[in-house]
Each structure stands twice: as C-alpha cells, then as structure tokens.
Design an enzyme around this catalytic site. Structure first.
Site, PDB file in Angstrom:
ATOM      1  N   ARG A  31      40.117  43.327  46.402  1.00 46.16           N
ATOM      2  CA  ARG A  31      39.599  43.290  45.025  1.00 46.16           C
ATOM      3  C   ARG A  31      40.364  44.255  44.126  1.00 46.16           C
ATOM      4  O   ARG A  31      40.715  43.917  42.995  1.00 46.16           O
ATOM      5  CB  ARG A  31      38.116  43.632  45.021  1.00 46.16           C
ATOM      6  N   ALA A  52      46.023  48.757  59.184  1.00 44.24           N
ATOM      7  CA  ALA A  52      45.144  49.662  59.933  1.00 44.24           C
ATOM      8  C   ALA A  52      43.930  48.907  60.467  1.00 44.24           C
ATOM      9  O   ALA A  52      43.520  49.101  61.620  1.00 44.24           O
ATOM     10  CB  ALA A  52      44.699  50.824  59.041  1.00 44.24           C
ATOM     11  N   GLU A  58      42.657  44.708  66.946  1.00 47.38           N
ATOM     12  CA  GLU A  58      43.394  44.268  68.131  1.00 47.38           C
ATOM     13  C   GLU A  58      43.045  45.112  69.356  1.00 47.38           C
ATOM     14  O   GLU A  58      42.982  44.593  70.468  1.00 47.38           O
ATOM     15  CB  GLU A  58      44.905  44.343  67.875  1.00 47.38           C
ATOM     16  N   PHE A  94      42.687  55.267  60.759  1.00 44.41           N
ATOM     17  CA  PHE A  94      42.504  54.386  59.611  1.00 44.41           C
ATOM     18  C   PHE A  94      42.682  55.159  58.306  1.00 44.41           C
ATOM     19  O   PHE A  94      43.414  54.725  57.412  1.00 44.41           O
ATOM     20  CB  PHE A  94      41.128  53.721  59.660  1.00 44.41           C
ATOM     21  N   ARG A 104      49.347  58.278  60.273  1.00 42.93           N
ATOM     22  CA  ARG A 104      48.658  57.530  61.317  1.00 42.93           C
ATOM     23  C   ARG A 104      49.088  57.950  62.717  1.00 42.93           C
ATOM     24  O   ARG A 104      48.413  57.658  63.688  1.00 42.93           O
ATOM     25  CB  ARG A 104      48.896  56.030  61.142  1.00 42.93           C
TER      26      ARG A 104
END
Length: 145
Positions: A31, A52, A58, A94, A104
C-alpha cells in the site's frame, strides 16, 4: 500427554503470529509503495520487506518440524527455549532486512545456528529412541555409567 507438548504448542502459536505479522508488513508495504499483487518488484525498501517475509516463510516449515521432533524426542523445555530464540532472531532478521540488506546478516546466521542445534537435538533424540526401541540400548544410561 498435553503437559508434554504445551510449551511446543505455545512456541508454534507464537511462530504463526510472527508469520502473520510479516505477511501484514508486506501488505502495508504494498500500500505504501503502490505495488499491486502479483508484482514483487519495486523500490528497494519494498523488495527488502518482501524478501524478508518470503525467506522467513520458506524456513518456517523446517523450523516447525525440527522444533516438534526435538521437543518430543529430546527435551520439550530445551526445544521451546531454542524455538523462542529462533523466533526472536527471525524478528531481528526481518527488522534488520527492512532497514538495510546488510543488517540482516548477524540475525540470519544466529537463527541458522539455532536451527542446527535443534537439528542436532532432534537427531540425537530420534537416534536414542530408535536404539532403545529396536536394540534395547539406552545411550543415556551407557554414557552416565
């Protein structure tokens, strides 16, 4: 029986809620950046959030499988504690990835380490169960004797 799995169930629920939070972050990013499904590309800020979330999704089935195996065959408390560490590391991953792709790395390595510990606990627990059931060997008794 439920008293033997309640910690695992609680960590599983927290994991599902975390996944839902990650999904919602992608919806909000879509959005914010005006990216309609099925598009998965856009500004780097969107792509990092999307990646992320996908990466976390996964790994989630792997996490659940070894969490439960380690908890049932090795030790519920240890597996649940490691599960909480994993979920915290995934949250840090994340949020770090959302900020910058380099942020990360430390959390992903930490969460991978926790997964490997869960794999080891799971494998040891299953091996102990198999040897005990089929060969009558109690590894724990042999190690402490």
């Amino acid at each position: 029986m439920l008293d033997q799995i309640h910690l695992l169930a609680a960590v599983t629920v927290l994991g599902v809620l975390e996944q839902a939070y990650f999904f919602l972050q992608v919806i909000y990013a879509r959005r914010l950046f005006g990216i309609s499904p099925p598009k998965i590309s856009g500004p780097p800020e969107f792509e990092r959030i999307f990646r992320a979330q996908v990466n976390s999704s996964e790994y989630f089935p792997i996490f659940l499988a070894i969490l439960w195996q380690a908890g049932l065959f090795f030790h519920q408390g240890l597996a649940a504690a490691l599960g909480l560490l994993y979920l915290y590391a995934r949250y840090c991953y994340f949020m770090g990835y959302k900020a910058s792709s380099s942020e990360r790395l430390a959390p992903i390595y930490f969460s991978a380490g926790v997964l490997w510990i869960l794999v080891a606990a799971s494998a040891l627990g299953v091996l102990h169960s198999l040897l005990s059931h089929y060969m009558g060997l109690n590894i724990l008794h042999l190690l402490t004797a």
